[in-house]
Scaffold this motif. Structure first.
Motif, mmCIF file in Angstrom:
data_model
loop_
_atom_site.group_PDB
_atom_site.id
_atom_site.type_symbol
_atom_site.label_atom_id
_atom_site.label_comp_id
_atom_site.label_asym_id
_atom_site.label_seq_id
_atom_site.Cartn_x
_atom_site.Cartn_y
_atom_site.Cartn_z
ATOM 1 N N PHE A 79 -7.527 -7.225 3.876
ATOM 2 C CA PHE A 79 -7.457 -7.298 2.417
ATOM 3 C C PHE A 79 -7.389 -5.883 1.876
ATOM 4 N N SER A 80 -6.385 -5.615 1.077
ATOM 5 C CA SER A 80 -6.166 -4.263 0.592
ATOM 6 C C SER A 80 -6.705 -4.089 -0.814
ATOM 7 N N ALA A 81 -7.687 -3.194 -0.947
ATOM 8 C CA ALA A 81 -8.204 -2.784 -2.245
ATOM 9 C C ALA A 81 -7.840 -1.327 -2.502
ATOM 10 N N LEU A 82 -6.765 -0.882 -1.874
ATOM 11 C CA LEU A 82 -6.353 0.513 -1.984
ATOM 12 C C LEU A 82 -5.671 0.782 -3.317
ATOM 13 N N PRO A 83 -5.777 1.999 -3.837
ATOM 14 C CA PRO A 83 -4.994 2.354 -5.012
ATOM 15 C C PRO A 83 -3.506 2.319 -4.676
ATOM 16 N N ALA A 84 -2.679 2.060 -5.666
ATOM 17 C CA ALA A 84 -1.260 1.824 -5.435
ATOM 18 C C ALA A 84 -0.579 2.996 -4.737
ATOM 19 N N ASP A 85 -0.978 4.220 -5.058
ATOM 20 C CA ASP A 85 -0.295 5.377 -4.479
ATOM 21 C C ASP A 85 -0.583 5.533 -2.993
ATOM 22 N N VAL A 86 -1.648 4.922 -2.515
ATOM 23 C CA VAL A 86 -1.977 4.944 -1.092
ATOM 24 C C VAL A 86 -1.516 3.653 -0.419
ATOM 25 N N GLY A 88 1.058 1.616 -0.793
ATOM 26 C CA GLY A 88 2.457 1.381 -0.462
ATOM 27 C C GLY A 88 2.776 1.674 0.988
ATOM 28 N N LYS A 89 2.474 2.875 1.440
ATOM 29 C CA LYS A 89 2.780 3.290 2.807
ATOM 30 C C LYS A 89 1.842 2.627 3.811
#
Length: 338
Positions: A79-86, A88-89
């Motif tokens: 589950f990804s709670a990462l900020p969008a700039d991180v 994507g890649k």
């Protein structure tokens, strides 16, 4: 049991993921990742727990890993709670390594081959997972929508059979939507901020993809238009929406559609008894009184009046974020995409 992990486990949405997954009946929480400064620490020592629920002790002993594809290679779903700039890649790398990604980030929501899913609305869009596999991706990416988009689209779901050509929406969005450090107290106290970066653009595009038609290869967006104005208000949790519709139906038909709506799925642990609940009181829904309906997964609607127009409300970090991703993963598991 399905082994799962959380990317970005120490932030606001990451903590919600940990809370919802710690005692999940289907999923075994095994991996938590965060920034380099947290990696190597036990989760209890790495996180500043800020949710209004007890810390899940079972997760406290998990040693935090750096946020890499290698860290989650043994997971079935992350589950990804990462900020969008991180995100994507990183999400592409994780999916390429053969792991399923259920993402709360905006990075891939509008990718043509990535499903943007609310299970009660467009479960068939999970067929895009097969499209991703056909294009050589070993794992997959499935996204949930923007928090306010989820509230709006679920509120529209009972009305979709009646037909509407346009939607206008004004949001009053809680400060938790900006993360723990997202907005300064002196900026929001005694104030309303009439701008949230990229929020209006998301609300004007995402509902059309979600309520569009999947033909087995791609999604044709729905034909209705959406116009949005988004505001940050001094409420902790719970996004409130004022919605106007372009449709030629009586208030009685609309009210009946809300009251008789039954979500098409059952048996998913995170799905509430009522995905959409119509409230008859003239001054409801309200964030403090109604955001936790259905354990935070119910969208409340009310104040239906001429226009037609109505008010909708949902918990932004549960239904609008972590809970939405967990519900997507439950559907993915039930539909045997793992």
């Amino acid at each position: 049991m399905i082994t799962v992990g959380v990317l970005g486990a120490t932030g606001a949405v990451g903590q919600r993921f940990v809370q919802l997954l710690a005692d999940h009946p289907w999923f075994d929480l095994g991996v938590l990742t965060a920034s380099e400064r947290s990696a190597g620490k036990k989760y209890r020592d790495a996180v500043n727990w800020r949710l209004d629920v007890p810390f899940p002790e079972g997760a406290g002993e998990i040693v935090v890993s750096p946020t890499t594809a290698a860290a989650v290679k043994d997971c079935d779903i992350v589950f990804s709670a990462l900020p969008a700039d991180v995100a994507g890649k990183t999400e592409l790398e994780v999916a390429a390594a053969g792991v399923g990604v259920c993402s709360n980030a905006s990075s891939h929501r509008m990718d043509p081959d990535v499903p943007l899913v609310i299970p009660e609305v467009n479960a068939d869009h999970l067929g895009l997972i097969d499209v991703q596999h056909d294009r050589g991706r070993d794992g997959f990416i499935v996204t949930n929508p923007n928090c306010s988009t989820i509230m709006l689209t679920l509120a529209l779901a009972p009305l979709q059979p009646l037909g509407f050509s346009g939607v206008q929406v004004a949001t009053m969005q809680a400060i938790s939507g900006a993360g723990f450090q997202g907005i300064a107290g002196m900026e929001i106290f005694d104030n309303v901020v009439p701008f949230i970066k990229n929020e209006e653009e998301k609300m004007e595009t995402e509902p059309r993809k979600i309520m569009g038609t999947f033909d087995g290869a791609a999604v044709e967006p729905a034909s209705f238009s959406v116009s949005a104005c988004c505001n940050r208000v001094p409420v902790i949790d719970g996004h409130t929406l004022s919605v106007w519709l372009d449709m030629d139906r009586s208030l009685e038909e609309i009210r009946r559609a809300f009251e008789e709506y039954v979500a098409p799925f059952s048996g998913l642990p995170t799905q509430p008894a009522k995905s959409v609940e119509y409230l008859k009181q003239p001054d409801r829904p309200q964030p403090r009184l109604d955001r936790n309906r259905g354990n935070g997964m119910t969208v409340s609607v009310g104040r239906l009046r001429e226009g037609p127009r109505f008010t909708a409300l949902g918990h932004n970090t549960i239904r609008g974020a972590a809970g939405a991703s967990v519900l997507n993963a439950e559907l993915i598991y039930k539909e045997k995409y793992l």
